[in-house]
Design an enzyme around this catalytic site. Structure first.
Site, PDB file in Angstrom:
ATOM      1  N   GLN A 105       0.821  -1.220   0.000  1.00  0.00           N
ATOM      2  CA  GLN A 105       0.000   0.000   0.000  1.00  0.00           C
ATOM      3  C   GLN A 105       0.858   1.274   0.000  1.00  0.00           C
ATOM      4  O   GLN A 105       0.426   2.308  -0.500  1.00  0.00           O
ATOM      5  CB  GLN A 105      -0.913   0.026   1.238  1.00  0.00           C
ATOM      6  N   HIS A 146       3.725   1.750  -1.635  1.00  0.00           N
ATOM      7  CA  HIS A 146       4.048   2.035  -3.042  1.00  0.00           C
ATOM      8  C   HIS A 146       2.808   2.536  -3.776  1.00  0.00           C
ATOM      9  O   HIS A 146       2.869   3.447  -4.585  1.00  0.00           O
ATOM     10  CB  HIS A 146       4.517   0.758  -3.756  1.00  0.00           C
ATOM     11  N   GLN A 173      17.492   8.728   2.154  1.00  0.00           N
ATOM     12  CA  GLN A 173      17.516   8.470   0.703  1.00  0.00           C
ATOM     13  C   GLN A 173      16.893   9.647  -0.039  1.00  0.00           C
ATOM     14  O   GLN A 173      17.451  10.159  -1.014  1.00  0.00           O
ATOM     15  CB  GLN A 173      16.740   7.172   0.416  1.00  0.00           C
TER      16      GLN A 173
HETATM   17  O1  PAF Z   1      13.542   2.886  -2.141  1.00  0.00           O
HETATM   18  C1  PAF Z   1      13.760   1.975  -2.962  1.00  0.00           C
HETATM   19  O2  PAF Z   1      12.947   1.051  -3.169  1.00  0.00           O
HETATM   20  C2  PAF Z   1      15.069   1.948  -3.735  1.00  0.00           C
HETATM   21  O3  PAF Z   1      16.114   2.435  -2.965  1.00  0.00           O
HETATM   22  C3  PAF Z   1      14.990   2.696  -5.080  1.00  0.00           C
HETATM   23  C4  PAF Z   1      14.744   4.174  -4.880  1.00  0.00           C
HETATM   24  C5  PAF Z   1      13.909   2.097  -5.950  1.00  0.00           C
HETATM   25  C6  PAF Z   1      16.336   2.539  -5.823  1.00  0.00           C
HETATM   26  O4  PAF Z   1      16.646   1.209  -6.069  1.00  0.00           O
END
Ligand code: PAF
Length: 274
Positions: free
Chosen positions: A32, A34, A150
């Protein structure tokens, strides 16, 4: 929905696009969390590309690259239902060649917290995100706030390399009990599911303290560690500004409180933006 497994296939379909392109990069095993990114991207753009690629260069030696959940069929169905135009599922040889030019994470922000515990992880992550952003031609690219560091590093990469894409931060999605959704939650068994709740509980406790007027970072972190006693091992509790500089005092509107801890097999992370 077109499934593109090669760069050529992706470029061919993309060439037909007119208008804005929304892009959601993922490593698959879609949940969910994503889906909320995908829905937002769908709503805000003329076209929608999702990638599923378990990127080997962001896993360290001994991490879970081989056992990382892979659910291609389910991912395909989820994307189809969500109205994705292109699902990009490249094979490894499409993405990398030998003796590559590499970009690296910044020496300070890239090597604290997650970067300290997983040295090299952010180099690999930035390398693949650079490739994916270039390939997708995204107008807007969507990333969850759950991976806050990230997100900050990708935003910095786009700024430092003058890349023509908007990075859109998206809210953390939690289950009904407060656990931040993650593909790695599927490794939680038995009482670990209950114990994993201590991460979000510690963040709630911190928020309450801030709301009650306590802004001292050390005091808040100490209290969070008490709440985190259900975890098997706490890797860090941190209070930083939105650029990931450590804070002594919480600054309302410019603070992220983060936690990383092991509960059973998985290493879990969570955070709250204050
Ligand atoms: O967050 C993630 O799933 C990964 O780090 C990403 C941004 C797809 C890069 O592989």
């Amino acid at each position: 929905m077109i499934i593109a497994r090669t760069i050529d296939e992706l470029q061919k379909v993309k060439r037909e696009f007119k208008g804005s392109i929304g892009f959601v990069p993922t490593m698959g095993a879609l949940h969910q969390g994503h889906l909320s990114l995908i829905h937002q991207a769908k709503e805000e753009n003329d076209h929608l590309i999702v990638s599923v690629f378990v990127n080997p260069t962001q896993f360290l030696e001994g991490e879970d690259l081989d056992s990382y959940p892979r659910r291609e069929d389910a991912d395909r169905k989820i994307c189809e239902l969500a109205g994705v135009d292109i699902l990009f599922m490249p094979m490894i040889d499409q993405m990398y060649e030998k003796d590559e030019l590499c970009i690296g994470a910044p020496a300070i922000r890239g090597y604290i917290l997650e970067g300290e515990k997983r040295p090299g992880h952010f180099d690999g992550m930035l390398q693949v995100v650079m490739k994916l952003l270039n390939l997708s031609g995204a107008t807007n690219a969507y990333f969850g706030k759950k991976d806050a560091q990230q997100l900050a590093l990708i935003t910095q990469m786009v700024r430092n390399y003058f890349m023509d894409v908007n990075i859109i931060p998206c809210e953390i999605v939690r289950d009904e009990r407060g656990l931040a959704l993650s593909s790695r939650n599927m490794y939680l068994h038995g009482d670990e599911k209950e114990r994993a709740l201590c991460l979000s509980r510690s963040l709630k406790r911190a928020t309450k303290m801030v709301m009650a007027g306590e802004h001292n970072a050390e005091t808040i972190k100490k209290e969070m560690l008490n709440v985190l006693s259900d975890a098997d091992e706490v890797e860090y509790v941190a209070i930083v500004d939105r650029e990931f500089n450590a804070l002594e005092e919480v600054e309302i509107g410019n603070t992220i409180i983060l936690v990383a801890a092991w509960v059973g097999k998985p290493r879990l992370i969570d955070n709250i933006w204050i």
